[in-house]
Design a protein around this motif. Structure first.
Motif, short mmCIF file in Angstrom:
data_model
loop_
_atom_site.label_atom_id
_atom_site.label_comp_id
_atom_site.label_asym_id
_atom_site.label_seq_id
_atom_site.Cartn_x
_atom_site.Cartn_y
_atom_site.Cartn_z
N VAL A 299 -24.40 60.84 39.53
CA VAL A 299 -23.21 60.82 40.40
C VAL A 299 -23.64 61.07 41.84
CG1 VAL A 299 -20.98 61.89 40.92
CG2 VAL A 299 -21.71 61.66 38.54
N SER A 300 -24.49 62.06 41.99
CA SER A 300 -24.94 62.42 43.33
C SER A 300 -25.71 61.28 43.99
CB SER A 300 -25.81 63.68 43.22
OG SER A 300 -26.47 63.91 44.43
N ALA A 301 -26.61 60.66 43.22
CA ALA A 301 -27.42 59.59 43.79
C ALA A 301 -26.56 58.39 44.18
CB ALA A 301 -28.48 59.15 42.77
N VAL A 302 -25.59 58.07 43.34
CA VAL A 302 -24.73 56.92 43.62
C VAL A 302 -23.88 57.19 44.87
CG1 VAL A 302 -22.77 55.58 42.76
CG2 VAL A 302 -24.71 56.05 41.26
N LEU A 303 -23.32 58.40 44.95
CA LEU A 303 -22.50 58.71 46.12
C LEU A 303 -23.34 58.72 47.40
CD1 LEU A 303 -19.95 61.40 44.91
CD2 LEU A 303 -19.43 59.26 46.08
N LYS A 304 -24.53 59.25 47.26
CA LYS A 304 -25.41 59.30 48.42
C LYS A 304 -25.69 57.88 48.92
CE LYS A 304 -29.78 61.42 49.70
NZ LYS A 304 -30.99 62.07 49.19
N TYR A 305 -25.91 57.00 47.96
CA TYR A 305 -26.16 55.59 48.32
C TYR A 305 -24.94 54.98 49.01
CZ TYR A 305 -26.99 50.61 47.87
OH TYR A 305 -27.13 49.28 48.16
N CYS A 306 -23.77 55.18 48.39
CA CYS A 306 -22.55 54.59 48.95
C CYS A 306 -22.28 55.14 50.36
CB CYS A 306 -21.36 54.86 48.05
SG CYS A 306 -21.46 53.98 46.48
N HIS A 307 -22.56 56.42 50.51
CA HIS A 307 -22.34 57.06 51.80
C HIS A 307 -23.26 56.45 52.85
CE1 HIS A 307 -22.91 60.60 54.61
NE2 HIS A 307 -21.61 60.40 54.66
N ARG A 308 -24.50 56.27 52.44
CA ARG A 308 -25.49 55.74 53.38
C ARG A 308 -25.14 54.32 53.83
NH1 ARG A 308 -31.92 55.18 52.22
NH2 ARG A 308 -32.42 54.17 54.20
N TYR A 309 -24.63 53.52 52.86
CA TYR A 309 -24.38 52.12 53.19
C TYR A 309 -22.89 51.81 53.41
CZ TYR A 309 -29.25 51.48 52.16
OH TYR A 309 -30.62 51.59 52.19
N GLY A 310 -22.09 52.85 53.46
CA GLY A 310 -20.68 52.66 53.78
C GLY A 310 -19.87 51.94 52.72
N VAL A 311 -20.26 52.11 51.45
CA VAL A 311 -19.52 51.46 50.37
C VAL A 311 -18.37 52.37 49.91
CG1 VAL A 311 -19.66 50.48 48.05
CG2 VAL A 311 -21.65 50.36 49.59
N PRO A 312 -17.13 51.87 49.96
CA PRO A 312 -16.01 52.69 49.48
C PRO A 312 -16.15 52.99 47.98
CG PRO A 312 -15.22 50.82 50.77
CD PRO A 312 -16.68 50.59 50.53
N VAL A 313 -15.57 54.10 47.58
CA VAL A 313 -15.69 54.56 46.19
C VAL A 313 -14.30 54.91 45.66
CG1 VAL A 313 -16.48 56.50 44.78
CG2 VAL A 313 -18.04 55.43 46.41
N VAL A 314 -14.00 54.45 44.45
CA VAL A 314 -12.75 54.82 43.80
C VAL A 314 -13.07 55.56 42.51
CG1 VAL A 314 -10.62 53.99 42.72
CG2 VAL A 314 -11.48 52.88 44.79
N PRO A 315 -12.76 56.84 42.44
CA PRO A 315 -13.05 57.59 41.21
C PRO A 315 -12.04 57.23 40.12
CG PRO A 315 -12.59 59.07 43.07
CD PRO A 315 -12.17 57.70 43.47
N ARG A 316 -12.49 57.31 38.88
CA ARG A 316 -11.62 56.96 37.76
C ARG A 316 -11.89 57.89 36.58
NH1 ARG A 316 -9.12 51.83 36.17
NH2 ARG A 316 -8.92 51.69 33.92
N GLY A 317 -10.81 58.40 35.99
CA GLY A 317 -10.97 59.21 34.78
C GLY A 317 -10.68 58.32 33.60
N ALA A 318 -9.50 58.50 33.00
CA ALA A 318 -9.13 57.65 31.87
C ALA A 318 -8.27 56.48 32.31
CB ALA A 318 -8.39 58.47 30.82
N GLY A 319 -8.00 56.39 33.61
CA GLY A 319 -7.17 55.28 34.10
C GLY A 319 -5.74 55.35 33.58
N THR A 320 -5.17 56.56 33.52
CA THR A 320 -3.79 56.70 33.05
C THR A 320 -2.82 56.97 34.20
OG1 THR A 320 -4.13 59.06 32.64
CG2 THR A 320 -4.49 57.58 30.79
N SER A 321 -3.29 56.84 35.43
CA SER A 321 -2.44 57.13 36.58
C SER A 321 -1.21 56.24 36.62
CB SER A 321 -3.22 56.95 37.88
OG SER A 321 -2.35 57.07 38.99
N LEU A 322 -0.07 56.84 36.88
CA LEU A 322 1.19 56.10 36.96
C LEU A 322 1.51 55.72 38.40
CD1 LEU A 322 3.10 58.26 34.39
CD2 LEU A 322 2.76 55.79 34.17
N CYS A 323 0.62 56.08 39.35
CA CYS A 323 0.91 55.76 40.74
C CYS A 323 -0.22 54.91 41.34
CB CYS A 323 1.08 57.04 41.56
SG CYS A 323 -0.41 58.02 41.66
#
Lengths: 479, 402, 429
Positions: free
Chosen positions: A68-92
């Motif tokens: 998780v840390s390595a992926v976020l670090k990468y996205c941060h470095r290259y400006g890639v947006p990130v959307v976290p997801r759990g079980a995908g049960t969000s109603l909003c």
């Protein structure tokens, strides 16, 4: 598909570098942990707010903190947006991706790491489902209190993101009141711990801030949650009324009399019929509105509290009072209630509102809700947590009819504004996501929102984390 | 003596903050000043007091919600609640005797310091009851956060952030909080003669019973005599509180007695004595001794409290008692605060934090009041602070310091 | 959920039916939580909701199946735990059936995969061939570790592992004496793999029912129920098996009449009960198939209606493993346990009872890794109840669980036969 809610415009520089980004991510993750084939991305394009869909750039399903840390670090470095997801049960739409974003799903991090009964807490990975915690500690006489209706599937990480509630938070509070600590990966990949097994965290209440932040402050990968000793007994009782107004007024009077049951749930006639059809729980079908009131404690305590509630209910013309006779019956009553949203799928598509109002406004808001929805020529079913005024009107429509879909959305917006105007708020437990984002200005002033956004930016100055959500797209600070 | 600014309205407060910002002056935020002395403030150019913003704005007992201006005396709030058989569930500590201060504690001060008492264990902290706030940030803007309903996830929870921020992030002008029915009856079971470690086990065992215990404290022999004017039975006292309906409390008390009777001698306290005892526990009565001897408020995992104290005793002169099932340790040092020793030992016992509540001016000058945070958290905290008060108008004391 | 099909697409009755299934899904995600592959792999693509979405995308776009979609559909056990969980009533079973048929029609599997599937399809449904294959398997067992080293050949290794060490001799259940008074006349499905692996099950059924006054017939011409090829997407082959069985049973129904068609392997029961749906578009068979399906009953379902007397305690604790086809496919949950309790056994429910053991027809051969994980999890949960023996109602589960534990695994009906006057099952020593 509805189209009135906009997403951020995908960044062409990210899209054009997609192949490189995927190749780079494959260096950081095992092949099983990165989904990137176009066909395979489709199932990730939405969550339980299924009216809106966006394909993600790719989906990372890390198995370890380091990943998780390595992926976020990468996205941060290259400006890639990130959307976290759990079980995908969000109603909003909290987990709906966007074309230039990497989804980071926590579904592979689903272990209960420690159950510490002496300190009455459990340490779990973010992908553990809400119910799995109670299941794990149930045999020892404990439970984890917040119980969103989707508790079978929704994850503790998602619960923290949305500060989830549930039926029983009238007595036990919502997620933030039952959360002792988190391990959080910040946008730059730094791993921090907030709180722990002790009751109050040190310093600023960053834990309280993270809870309900919809994945915009970091990615929660572990949580320490409070466990509570199960009561001696619990008994749900059904109270059937002729009208919703009577039921609503009864709720206000029960609370007003200083009686706080563990749960007071409300269902109107359409909801009763839908739930009964699925669960066969024995809900009375000859009433206009139903309250499920659960009391707990010893037999004597439950009797005493019930007697007081029955008396108040009689003053409001209660038509039917039905005490449940067995644990199986109680389980069915709750199964019916907790499956209400899904069971609605048997008769129609729906969108579910989540405004909270002061109890004194309950009857009025119910009446107005009905009028608003009828005004759009649609139907509504109400099933919600009445004890804390957290309403869930389900606006029924046909998703294959674009006109109806648009009307449903418009009716929903009216209802949410009504909740705010009645002294309440847009969302009690589902979160803002994209669904209520553009209504935020109805509840908050520019200064209020600017302040929230400034705090958000303290965690994520580039607005990489779940960027299309919560805050209206116009009036955001320049990055 | 630093100058005091006492705004009468929120907009006046906002002007004062803006003016201070423009003039490069630093403001220390205070209410009644009864909890002062441990969060710093002496180095500010002026004190911004909430006492001019006083009075209950709305109180709807049927909704169990009250809104009050930040400077409203706690006594006024509690009196209004008592008239309706309601209460602040989190039992805010009254710091006056302990800190040797006088004046009127304010409701804003309660929330700004997240002052929570013994019921923290079952009913949550002050922050858990706080539903909404109005405050002035460091830029002099009036901000509203939260609302007046219990369930609310609309936007970032600035309410929690401001709670317990000791006036370093903003000047609270108004607070909206949830209240609860006051229990009609209460009873305390006293288990006598247990050492600290055994008491921790008995408290854990009791909390695992389905009895809804709302207070669990252990008062070792060294402090036992200072409660109820020496009225507790001989030997260390482990005390467990039950509250609720008159029909239910004795029943649950019987069950608790039955569960514990073979472990140690037991005694029971009725409603009035029980209320007095827990008020004394809340206000740390044994250490309200008129001295400046260093006093730590230590928060650790409940099972760790007794072991932490036992290990510290080998290296320093301390006296201690426990609340929150052992997780809150009130610890008075014989001489020096021994901050490194105390904080190092907490880390070795699974983590937690220690706040130096009371100390001589000399000790305080060299000891961080609040638990130093790991570097990453401290940096983050500083960025959060700056997002509310970019120019540093509010004296930030030692909150969030590395 | 919104769908997007053209009127032309909807003219195909299969597509139209699938569309009506998709419309019910509200994407709530409840199904993910009880799906064995999601719980094991933690990837939405290997969950019911993910598969529904993959299928929807494939069908809406009228696309041939591709390797990605096939991978995730193949990983589905068809345990149908999702249909028990689903509050919206999504008929996942028929949706995935449609998808499997679509895959077989539009996708060419890699060579070895095709060969293995062909092998299974020509051997398993035919008792004589299956028996011969098992005998050969004993000879092949030493090669299993070698086969498992090659990814594509792992199914062969798994097959060899699963083959029993000895094969019982061929036998047909001997018609037992039928006690008076007569309580009914039923047919029993002989089936294909079960009589080869464990002829004792149907023998016990015949003996028990005979003592209870139920006449049992095994009409000529019936055989494999078709589930095996059905789950491989071979729709036409499956329908052929179905028609053959419908014909065989209809001769009895129209002759001396049948009160029920009993099935002792719940996997087959689920399929026979679905004949009405499978043949709905065949005018010559639709009605007959519906009648057959209406008569189909699991043996425990039938026995539960006979009101068997309470027996004294057997002094044995039984962990009851509810086969997926039993609890999810046929929604039979309580009857087998009540029967065992009435028979004098102490019955324990294992934790995670809703999760599949990994057998799932040919799944343990085609998906050996996931299957092995599920088996380990299942055995652990079963053993945690500290049972003397394990009872279940499906031969596949018996073989699967039996290969992972030293505790004897028997069919529910064998215990009932024993408790009501029959002999002790041989497996119990």
């Amino acid at each position: 598909m509805s189209a009135s809610i906009q997403f951020l415009k995908p960044r062409q520089d990210i899209l054009s570098r997609r192949a490189t980004i995927i190749a780079d991510l494959l260096e950081l993750l095992p092949p099983d942990c990165l989904v990137h084939e176009p066909r395979e991305l489709v199932p990730f394009e939405t969550d339980a707010f299924v009216s809106y869909r966006r394909l993600p750039l790719a989906v990372a399903l890390p198995e370890t903190t380091a990943q998780v840390s390595a992926v976020l670090k990468y996205c941060h470095r290259y400006g890639v947006p990130v959307v976290p997801r759990g079980a995908g049960t969000s109603l909003c739409g909290g987990a709906i991706p966007q074309e230039d974003a990497l989804v980071i799903g926590l579904s592979k991090m689903a272990k209960i790491l420690e159950v510490d009964l002496v300190n009455r807490c459990a340490v779990v990975q973010a992908g553990v489902t809400n119910l799995a915690i109670s299941d794990a500690v149930g045999p020892d006489g404990f439970f984890y209190a917040p119980d969103p209706s989707s508790q079978l599937a929704c994850t503790i990480g998602g619960n923290i993101g949305m500060n989830s509630g549930g039926a029983h938070c009238l007595k036990y509070g919502v997620t933030t009141n039952n959360l002792l600590g988190v391990k959080l990966v910040l946008v730059d990949g730094t791993v921090i711990e907030l709180g722990g097994k002790h009751l109050d965290a040190a310093g600023y209440d960053l834990l309280g801030l993270v809870c309900g932040s919809e994945g915009q402050l970091g990615i929660v990968i572990e949580a320490t949650v409070r466990l509570i000793a199960k009561p001696e007994g619990a008994r749900p009782v059904l109270f059937g009324f002729e009208t919703s107004e009577e039921a609503g007024a009864c709720v206000a009077d029960v609370i007003g009399a200083g009686i706080i049951p563990v749960a007071i749930e409300f269902m109107d006639k359409p909801a009763i019929e839908i739930c009964e059809a699925f669960a066969k729980a024995g809900y009375p079908l000859d009433v206009g509105a139903l309250l499920i009131v659960e009391v707990e404690g010893s037999e004597a305590e439950m009797d005493a509290m019930l007697a007081a509630i029955v008396e108040i209910a009689r003053r409001h013309g209660v038509k039917r009072v039905k005490e449940c006779q067995s644990a199986t019956e109680a389980a069915l009553i709750w199964k019916g209630r907790k499956s209400a949203f899904g069971a609605t799928g048997r008769i129609a598509d729906y969108i579910c509102m989540d405004g909270t109002v002061p109890l004194s406004q309950l009857s009025y808001v119910l009446k107005r809700t009905d009028e608003i929805v009828k005004g759009f020529g649609l139907r509504v079913a109400n099933v919600f947590h009445a004890g804390d005024g957290n309403m869930h009107p389900l606006i029924l429509f046909n998703a294959n009819d674009p006109d109806e879909a648009a009307k449903a959305e418009a009716a929903g917006n009216e209802i949410l504004k009504l909740c705010v105007d009645a002294g309440g708020c847009l969302t009690g437990e589902h979160g803002v996501g994209i669904e209520k984002r553009d209504l935020m200005r109805h509840q908050y002033s520019t200064a209020d929102l600017d302040q929230q956004m400034a705090v958000r930016a303290a965690f994520d100055p580039q607005w990489l984390l779940n960027p299309s959500k919560v805050f209206p797209l116009d009036g955001r600070p320049a990055i | 003596m630093t100058a005091a600014l006492i705004p009468a309205t929120e907009s006046e407060a906002a002007d004062m903050v803006r003016d201070a910002g423009a003039a490069g002056r630093r403001l220390a935020i205070a209410g009644g000043g009864t909890r002062s002395g441990f969060a710093g403030g002496q180095q500010a150019d002026a004190v911004l007091r909430s006492t001019g913003l006083s009075g209950i704005v709305t109180y709807d007992p049927a909704e169990m919600v009250m809104t009050a201006r930040a400077g409203t005396p706690v006594a006024e709030v509690e009196a209004a609640l008592a008239n309706n058989n309601q209460m602040l569930a989190f039992e805010p500590i009254d710091h006056r005797a302990l800190m040797g201060t006088d004046g009127e504690p304010t409701i804003g001060g309660v929330f700004a310091t997240n002052a929570s008492g013994p019921r923290r264990l079952s009913a949550g902290a002050a922050r858990d009851s706080l539903l909404g706030i109005r405050f002035v940030n460091g830029k002099g803007e009036a901000i509203r956060a939260g609302g007046r309903v219990m369930k609310n996830v609309t936007g970032l929870d600035l309410v929690k952030l401001l709670a317990g921020s000791f006036g370093t992030l903003g000047f609270l002008t108004e607070v909206t909080f949830r209240v609860l029915p006051r229990p009609q009856a209460e009873e305390t079971i006293i288990v006598s003669g247990l050492d600290d470690e055994a008491a921790a086990q008995v408290m854990a065992l009791s909390m695992a019973l389905p009895l809804d215990i709302s207070g669990a404290a252990h008062l070792p022999e060294s402090v036992r005599g200072r409660f109820l004017a020496g009225g507790l039975p001989e030997g260390p006292a482990t005390v467990l509180r039950l509250e609720g309906l008159p029909a239910s409390v004795p029943v649950r008390a019987d069950k608790l007695v039955a569960a514990l009777s073979r472990l140690a001698p037991l005694a029971r306290l009725g409603t009035d004595d029980s209320r007095r005892l827990w008020r004394e526990i809340r206000d740390v009565a044994p250490y309200a001794d008129g001295t400046k001897r260093p006093l730590w408020r230590v928060s650790v995992a409940p099972a760790a409290g007794a072991r932490l104290v036992a290990d510290l005793r080998l290296e320093a002169g301390i006296d201690a008692f426990y609340d929150w099932q052992g997780g809150l340790v009130w610890m008075r040092m014989e001489a020096d605060p021994e901050a490194d020793l105390v904080r190092g030992m907490i880390r070795r016992h699974g983590g937690g934090h220690a706040t130096l509540l009371r100390a001589s001016d000399a000790s305080r000058a060299v000891t961080p009041t609040f638990e130093p945070q790991p570097a990453a958290v401290a940096m983050l905290s500083e960025r959060v602070r700056a997002s509310l008060d970019p120019a540093g108008v509010f004296f930030s004391g030692q909150m969030g310091e590395a | 959920m919104q769908t997007s099909f053209s009127p032309d697409q909807l003219a195909d009755p299969h597509v139209a039916f699938s569309e009506s299934i998709l419309r019910r899904c509200v994407h709530c995600g409840f199904c993910t939580a009880t799906c064995p592959t999601y719980v094991t792999l933690g990837n939405e693509l290997d969950s019911p909701r993910g598969r529904i979405y993959l299928i929807k995308d494939m069908l809406e776009n009228g696309r041939p199946a591709d390797a990605e979609v096939v991978k995730h559909i193949d990983r589905c056990l068809s345990c149908l735990a999702c249909t028990t969980t689903c509050p919206s009533g999504v008929d996942y079973m028929h949706l995935v059936d449609h998808a499997r048929a679509h895959i077989e029609e539009t996708y060419r599997r890699p060579f070895i995969d095709r060969m293995i599937r062909a092998l299974l399809m020509v051997v398993l449904p035919y008792p004589a061939r299956f028996r011969a294959a098992l005998t050969l398997a004993r000879l092949g067992r030493p090669f299993a570790p070698l086969l498992k080293k090659v990814e594509a050949l792992r199914p062969l290794g798994a097959m060899l592992d699963l083959a029993p060490k000895s094969v019982p001799p061929a036998s047909r259940p001997v018609a037992a004496a039928v006690a008076a008074p007569r309580r009914g006349r039923v047919a029993i499905l002989t089936g294909c793999a079960q009589p080869v692996l464990d002829p004792g099950i149907n023998a016990a059924t015949v003996r028990l029912l005979g003592r209870l006054g139920v006449e049992i017939v095994t009409p000529q011409g019936e055989g494999c129920c078709g589930a095996l090829v059905h789950h491989m997407g071979r729709e036409e082959a499956a329908l052929e098996f179905a028609r053959q069985n419908v014909d065989a049973w209809m001769r009895e129904i129209d002759g001396k009449g049948l009160d029920a068609i009993l099935i002792t392997a719940s996997g087959c029961g689920t399929t026979v009960k679905d004949y009405g749906h499978m043949l709905r578009l065949d005018p010559a068979y639709a009605e007959k198939a519906a009648r057959v399906s209406a008569l189909a009953k699991d043996v425990t379902e039938y026995l539960a209606a006979l009101d068997l007397p309470q027996q004294p305690s057997q002094g044995l604790t039984v962990a009851y493993h509810s086969a997926c086809s039993m609890q999810h496919g046929q929604k039979i949950t309580i009857q087998p346990k009540l029967l065992l309790k009435a028979a004098g056994f102490v019955v324990k429910d294992p934790a995670e009872g809703h999760l599949c053991c990994g057998s799932a027809g040919t799944y343990n051969i085609l998906q050996p890794e996931i299957s092995a994980k599920l088996k380990t999890r299942k055995v652990k949960n079963l053993e945690a109840t500290k049972p003397d023996l394990i009872a279940t109602g499906n031969i596949g589960c018996m073989t699967q669980i039996g290969s992972g534990t030293g505790i004897p695994v028997v069919h529910t009906v064998e215990l009932l036969d024993w408790a009501y006057g029959g002999s002790k099952p041989a497996k119990l020593g």
